[in-house]
Design a protein around this motif. Structure first.
Motif, PDB file in Angstrom:
ATOM      1  N   TYR A 200       0.840  -1.204   0.000  1.00  0.00           N
ATOM      2  CA  TYR A 200       0.000   0.000   0.000  1.00  0.00           C
ATOM      3  C   TYR A 200       0.871   1.248   0.000  1.00  0.00           C
ATOM      4  O   TYR A 200       0.565   2.230  -0.667  1.00  0.00           O
ATOM      5  CB  TYR A 200      -0.980  -0.060   1.179  1.00  0.00           C
ATOM      6  N   GLU A 231      -5.600  -5.270 -10.685  1.00  0.00           N
ATOM      7  CA  GLU A 231      -6.637  -4.941  -9.700  1.00  0.00           C
ATOM      8  C   GLU A 231      -6.576  -3.451  -9.419  1.00  0.00           C
ATOM      9  O   GLU A 231      -5.674  -2.751  -9.867  1.00  0.00           O
ATOM     10  CB  GLU A 231      -6.440  -5.746  -8.415  1.00  0.00           C
ATOM     11  N   VAL A 232      -7.542  -2.985  -8.623  1.00  0.00           N
ATOM     12  CA  VAL A 232      -7.594  -1.575  -8.233  1.00  0.00           C
ATOM     13  C   VAL A 232      -6.907  -1.437  -6.866  1.00  0.00           C
ATOM     14  O   VAL A 232      -6.602  -2.445  -6.214  1.00  0.00           O
ATOM     15  CB  VAL A 232      -9.065  -1.100  -8.216  1.00  0.00           C
ATOM     16  N   ALA A 234      -7.772  -0.819  -3.781  1.00  0.00           N
ATOM     17  CA  ALA A 234      -8.316  -1.552  -2.637  1.00  0.00           C
ATOM     18  C   ALA A 234      -9.451  -2.478  -3.060  1.00  0.00           C
ATOM     19  O   ALA A 234     -10.328  -2.802  -2.263  1.00  0.00           O
ATOM     20  CB  ALA A 234      -8.798  -0.565  -1.572  1.00  0.00           C
ATOM     21  N   MET A 235      -9.421  -2.889  -4.340  1.00  0.00           N
ATOM     22  CA  MET A 235     -10.493  -3.764  -4.836  1.00  0.00           C
ATOM     23  C   MET A 235      -9.955  -4.661  -5.962  1.00  0.00           C
ATOM     24  O   MET A 235      -9.062  -4.256  -6.709  1.00  0.00           O
ATOM     25  CB  MET A 235     -11.637  -2.952  -5.466  1.00  0.00           C
ATOM     26  N   ASN A 236     -10.545  -5.818  -6.090  1.00  0.00           N
ATOM     27  CA  ASN A 236     -10.387  -6.591  -7.327  1.00  0.00           C
ATOM     28  C   ASN A 236     -11.351  -6.010  -8.351  1.00  0.00           C
ATOM     29  O   ASN A 236     -12.222  -5.207  -8.025  1.00  0.00           O
ATOM     30  CB  ASN A 236     -10.697  -8.073  -7.074  1.00  0.00           C
ATOM     31  N   THR A 299     -14.517  -4.999  -6.417  1.00  0.00           N
ATOM     32  CA  THR A 299     -15.046  -5.777  -5.289  1.00  0.00           C
ATOM     33  C   THR A 299     -14.049  -5.736  -4.143  1.00  0.00           C
ATOM     34  O   THR A 299     -12.853  -5.915  -4.349  1.00  0.00           O
ATOM     35  CB  THR A 299     -15.269  -7.253  -5.677  1.00  0.00           C
ATOM     36  N   GLY A 300     -14.534  -5.479  -2.938  1.00  0.00           N
ATOM     37  CA  GLY A 300     -13.650  -5.469  -1.775  1.00  0.00           C
ATOM     38  C   GLY A 300     -14.471  -5.325  -0.505  1.00  0.00           C
ATOM     39  O   GLY A 300     -15.605  -4.852  -0.557  1.00  0.00           O
ATOM     40  N   THR A 301     -13.880  -5.707   0.604  1.00  0.00           N
ATOM     41  CA  THR A 301     -14.609  -5.626   1.875  1.00  0.00           C
ATOM     42  C   THR A 301     -15.021  -4.199   2.178  1.00  0.00           C
ATOM     43  O   THR A 301     -16.184  -3.929   2.490  1.00  0.00           O
ATOM     44  CB  THR A 301     -13.715  -6.163   3.010  1.00  0.00           C
TER      45      THR A 301
END
Ligand code: PLP
Ligand code: COI
Length: 354
Positions: A200, A231-232, A234-236, A299-301
């Protein structure tokens, strides 16, 4: 089985209103802490009042970045009880990250026990409003007190929690993403598949450039060819191209997202064809130009399922689905949040009650 000692705070904080939460700004009254050393293994599991931690100035984590983390949420459902979404997956991924960074692993039954005991203690902090949850942040770092570079003899595992709302200011509205062609995030054989802090730190420069141009996050290309979508920040990422779903395969340089895995399982259960494969930026560019790119989402938490409305690549901006949330994106958002908040049945067995 851990023996967890609980010391309750004598000065509980006032809880913020759900309307001001944002993401990761407020913290609960307690934290879980456990120590590791080579002689004793993991020991001294405790829940204590939330407080600053003290580190030796030579602590490994401060110099060599031996740190890994997880992110998951506790959800309040209509009957007032609290539940977690696939926490075992997070605890397994923590161990996979630990293995890569030569940090000590924690038996999954122990980390799960710690998580459940901690959430139980902080249950009142799980917010009630639509779309809010208690974001849980387990993290583990090397804590040796000298400057040699070596694998870790002392480590610390902590879980903190933050009542949170939307990760993006946009909420469920489409975000703008910039495809990064200068910096790279990870290479195969490196740490891309782990949730280590360094991944990060290394992404911040590109994210800052993107933000200056008005984009929420960057979409990374692979580090070798600078050609394949990864990926992005903080996301796929997933795309609907010509009626079928395409998402980058887990090549070793991207995070094996639990939301990604869950979306694939939902999509396949509903009869969609999902391809996990290499997807080049040229193929994506062509699909954007000829209109066969029907939807794009991350997609991400933290972000849940987030529609992508605009994609920028080499100074050209492409609009996706008229900058509106698409049908598949909406279905995935509704299904995942429906299961997470207990509004629909959980046929997959993903929910763990607290
Ligand atoms: N990719 C990166 C780099 C992330 O930080 C995250 C967030 O955790 C994800 C993907 C999505 O993973 P998950 O769905 O497990 O939260
Ligand atoms: C999460 O989705 O849990 C994340 O870890 C994203 C984060 C880096 C803010």
């Amino acid at each position: 089985m851990l023996d967890i000692k609980i010391t309750k705070t004598t000065a509980p904080k006032e809880k913020p209103a759900d309307s001001v939460l944002g993401f990761g700004k407020y913290f609960t009254d307690h934290m879980f802490v456990m120590d590791y050393d080579k002689q004793n293994g993991w020991h001294d599991a405790r829940i204590i009042p939330f407080a600053n931690i003290s580190l030796h100035p030579a602590s490994t984590v401060l110099h060599y970045g031996s740190e890994i983390f997880e992110g998951l949420k506790a959800y309040r459902i209509a009957d007032g009880s609290v539940q977690l979404f696939r926490p075992i997956e997070n605890m397994k991924r923590l161990n996979s990250s630990a293995e890569r960074l030569c940090l000590p692993e924690i038996p999954v039954e122990d980390s799960l026990q710690a998580l459940l005991a901690f959430v139980k203690c902080e249950e009142d902090w799980v917010p009630h409003s639509e779309g809010t949850s208690l974001y849980l942040r387990p993290f583990l770092f090397g804590n040796d007190e000298h400057l040699g570079v070596h694998s870790v003899n002392h480590a610390t595992f902590i879980i903190i929690a933050s009542p949170s709302g939307s990760y993006y200011a946009e909420g469920i509205n489409p975000v703008k993403i910039m495809i990064e062609s200068e910096d790279v995030r990870a290479v195969r054989g490196g740490t891309g598949y782990t949730k280590c802090g360094g991944n990060y730190a290394a992404s911040n420069r590109a994210a800052e450039h993107a933000a200056q141009k008005g984009y929420s996050q960057v979409l990374w290309l692979d580090g070798v060819h600078r050609k394949y979508i990864e990926e992005v920040g903080a996301m796929n990422v997933m795309f609907k191209i010509n009626g079928e779903i395409v998402t980058p395969m887990l090549s070793g340089s991207i995070l094996p997202g639990i939301t990604r895995k869950s979306c694939i399982e939902v999509l396949r259960s509903k009869g969609y064809t999902v391809h996990e494969r290499l997807l080049s930026v040229d193929e994506l560019k062509e699909a954007m130009a000829n209109g066969t790119l029907e939807e794009a989402w991350g997609t991400g938490t933290a972000a849940v399922v987030s529609p992508i409305g605009k994609l920028m690549y080499e100074d050209q901006e492409y609009v996706v689905n008229g900058e509106k949330i698409g049908e598949v994106t909406q279905m995935l958002y509704d299904t995942l949040t429906g299961i997470q908040f207990g509004k629909i049945a959980d046929p997959f067995g993903w929910i763990v009650k607290v």
